[in-house]
Design a protein around this motif. Structure first.
Motif, short mmCIF file in Angstrom:
data_model
loop_
_atom_site.label_atom_id
_atom_site.label_comp_id
_atom_site.label_asym_id
_atom_site.label_seq_id
_atom_site.Cartn_x
_atom_site.Cartn_y
_atom_site.Cartn_z
N VAL A 137 0.84 -1.20 0.00
CA VAL A 137 0.00 0.00 0.00
C VAL A 137 0.87 1.25 0.00
CG1 VAL A 137 -1.64 1.35 1.37
CG2 VAL A 137 -2.02 -1.09 1.02
N ARG A 138 1.92 1.25 0.79
CA ARG A 138 2.82 2.39 0.86
C ARG A 138 3.46 2.66 -0.51
NH1 ARG A 138 4.35 7.37 2.34
NH2 ARG A 138 6.64 7.59 2.44
N ILE A 139 3.91 1.62 -1.18
CA ILE A 139 4.52 1.79 -2.50
C ILE A 139 3.51 2.36 -3.49
CG2 ILE A 139 5.41 0.51 -4.50
CD1 ILE A 139 6.78 -1.36 -2.41
N LEU A 140 2.31 1.84 -3.49
CA LEU A 140 1.29 2.33 -4.41
C LEU A 140 0.93 3.78 -4.11
CD1 LEU A 140 -1.01 -0.83 -4.57
CD2 LEU A 140 0.57 -0.01 -6.33
N GLU A 141 0.91 4.15 -2.84
CA GLU A 141 0.65 5.55 -2.49
C GLU A 141 1.74 6.46 -3.01
OE1 GLU A 141 0.33 5.38 1.75
OE2 GLU A 141 -1.83 4.93 1.73
N LEU A 142 3.00 6.03 -2.90
CA LEU A 142 4.10 6.83 -3.42
C LEU A 142 4.02 6.97 -4.93
CD1 LEU A 142 7.14 5.58 -1.30
CD2 LEU A 142 6.02 7.80 -1.15
N TRP A 143 3.72 5.88 -5.60
CA TRP A 143 3.57 5.96 -7.05
C TRP A 143 2.48 6.96 -7.43
CZ3 TRP A 143 3.60 0.16 -9.06
CH2 TRP A 143 4.87 -0.38 -8.84
N ALA A 144 1.36 6.88 -6.71
CA ALA A 144 0.23 7.77 -7.02
C ALA A 144 0.61 9.22 -6.80
CB ALA A 144 -0.98 7.40 -6.16
N GLN A 145 1.31 9.52 -5.71
CA GLN A 145 1.71 10.89 -5.43
C GLN A 145 2.68 11.42 -6.49
OE1 GLN A 145 3.13 11.35 -1.38
NE2 GLN A 145 1.59 9.93 -0.63
N ALA A 146 3.65 10.59 -6.87
CA ALA A 146 4.63 11.02 -7.88
C ALA A 146 3.94 11.29 -9.21
CB ALA A 146 5.71 9.96 -8.04
N ARG A 147 3.07 10.39 -9.62
CA ARG A 147 2.39 10.57 -10.91
C ARG A 147 1.50 11.81 -10.87
NH1 ARG A 147 3.65 9.82 -15.13
NH2 ARG A 147 1.58 9.40 -16.02
N SER A 154 3.30 14.51 -15.21
CA SER A 154 2.55 14.94 -16.39
C SER A 154 3.39 14.95 -17.67
CB SER A 154 1.97 16.35 -16.16
OG SER A 154 3.00 17.29 -15.94
N GLY A 155 4.71 14.93 -17.54
CA GLY A 155 5.56 15.04 -18.71
C GLY A 155 5.85 13.75 -19.43
N GLY A 156 5.30 12.64 -18.94
CA GLY A 156 5.56 11.35 -19.56
C GLY A 156 4.94 10.24 -18.75
N PRO A 157 5.14 8.97 -19.13
CA PRO A 157 4.45 7.85 -18.49
C PRO A 157 5.14 7.29 -17.26
CG PRO A 157 5.68 7.05 -20.38
CD PRO A 157 5.88 8.55 -20.35
N TYR A 158 6.33 7.82 -16.91
CA TYR A 158 7.05 7.28 -15.77
C TYR A 158 6.70 8.05 -14.51
CZ TYR A 158 9.47 4.75 -19.41
OH TYR A 158 9.73 3.93 -20.48
N LEU A 159 7.26 7.67 -13.37
CA LEU A 159 6.83 8.26 -12.09
C LEU A 159 7.00 9.77 -12.07
CD1 LEU A 159 8.10 5.60 -9.53
CD2 LEU A 159 5.75 6.01 -10.29
N PHE A 160 8.08 10.26 -12.65
CA PHE A 160 8.32 11.71 -12.71
C PHE A 160 8.36 12.19 -14.16
CE2 PHE A 160 9.40 10.56 -8.47
CZ PHE A 160 9.13 11.69 -7.70
N GLY A 161 7.58 11.54 -15.00
CA GLY A 161 7.51 11.92 -16.41
C GLY A 161 8.48 11.12 -17.24
#
Length: 221
Positions: A137-147, A152-159
């Motif tokens: 759950v923690r990992i998924l929350e981090l992924w969601a926050q980063a995205r 917004s600049g691409g499909p990865y966590l930070f674009g």
């Protein structure tokens, strides 16, 4: 030329991180794969090439310099090439990315122990202990926050593909191996990672390896 010593591609999550980091550098390198925990492992890891790492992989040799930790390899190569290859240009995004990479590096012991990496297998979802569920759950929350904040600049966590994706790539393979259910945004991110040419190269090479470590060959191991 750089020389990277890694373990089995089927099983070695830290080796995958180190290998992706070197690929991201764009620099030519010699790759040496050594089978982990075979009869010659103890003797091999006492050799000169392994000595600085205490017998662990990955190990990056750059002339006389030796770097033996995945996150250290990222930073070494970022300094050697261009930090923007690995970290977001935006200061706020970069702070979050560094924090996420460091957390991945030092945390999630239950997930690591219970869901060992094996990119050649896919099991039905095992019964997950509460500590493992909490870490997922923690990992998924981090992924969601980063995205949401910086993706917004691409499909990865930070674009763009970078150090954070490198650090979490083995988690993506674990979620696939153990059929972990994830929300739609995470499934899309995981597909993006698995579609990356370097990930395909790694996983295809893992299929050809002759070595088997029985401990990682069943979901109850």
């Amino acid at each position: 030329m750089l020389k990277l010593i890694i373990g089995n591609k089927a099983y070695s999550s830290w080796s995958l991180r180190g290998w992706l980091a070197v690929k991201q550098s764009g620099l030519p390198f010699e790759e040496i794969t050594v089978p982990m925990f075979d009869e010659a492992w103890d003797k091999r890891t006492q050799g000169e090439e392994f000595a600085p790492s205490g017998g662990k992989v990955p190990i990056l040799w750059d002339d006389q310099a030796v770097i033996w930790d995945s996150l250290a390899i990222v930073d070494w190569l970022a300094d050697k090439t261009d930090r923007d290859r690995y970290w977001p240009k935006d200061e706020i995004a970069r702070g979050m990315a560094r924090s996420m990479a460091a957390e991945m590096h030092s945390s999630y012991p239950n997930l690591r122990r219970e869901l060992g990496m094996n990119v050649r297998k896919q099991f039905p979802q095992p019964q997950l202990a509460d500590p493992v569920r909490t870490e997922i759950v923690r990992i998924l929350e981090l992924w969601a926050q980063a995205r949401a904040r910086h993706g917004s600049g691409g499909p990865y966590l930070f674009g763009d593909f970078g150090a954070v994706d490198i650090m979490f790539a083995p988690v993506v393979t674990r979620f696939v191996t153990y059929s972990i259910p994830v929300p739609r945004f995470a499934a899309a991110y995981m597909e993006t990672i698995l579609d990356h040419a370097w990930m395909k190269e790694w996983i295809e090479a893992a299929q050809e390896e002759p070595w088997v470590i029985e401990h990682y060959e069943s979901p109850s191991a």
